[in-house]
Motif scaffolding. Structure first.
Motif: not given
Length: 102
Positions: A34-48
């Protein structure tokens, strides 16, 4: 936790691989970046989750910038990256954010 950077010659981006080792994930079922690169979205970048229990994710980030981020483990526990390029005080809560500089 770790960062691995690979700069591309063909375009102004850096492939950054974020890794949360099994020991830091502590039996987690879900880890998100979660960070600035995804607008602090908790759902948009799950890790594998890898077979060895580590979690990983590679993003292409614009070069010449710094991005704040944190790991969200099982949707309840926030963690910083022990190998971040820097740390800055968060504007939310009494904590620091990790920083990756490309």
């Amino acid at each position: 936790m770790s960062l691995k950077k690979m700069y591309l010659r063909s375009k102004p981006v850096c492939k950054v691989t974020f890794r949360v080792p099994k020991e830091s994930a502590d039996g987690a079922k879900h880890v998100s970046l979660v960070g600035e690169f995804n607008n602090w979205s908790e759902k948009s970048t799950p890790m594998k989750r890898l077979k060895n229990g580590d979690y990983t994710l590679t993003l292409e980030l614009e070069t010449g910038r710094s991005f704040q981020y944190r790991y969200l483990i099982d949707k309840t526990r926030w963690e910083n990256d022990g190998e971040a390029d820097a740390y800055v005080r968060s504007t939310f809560g009494n904590c620091d954010n990790s920083v990756v500089t490309t």
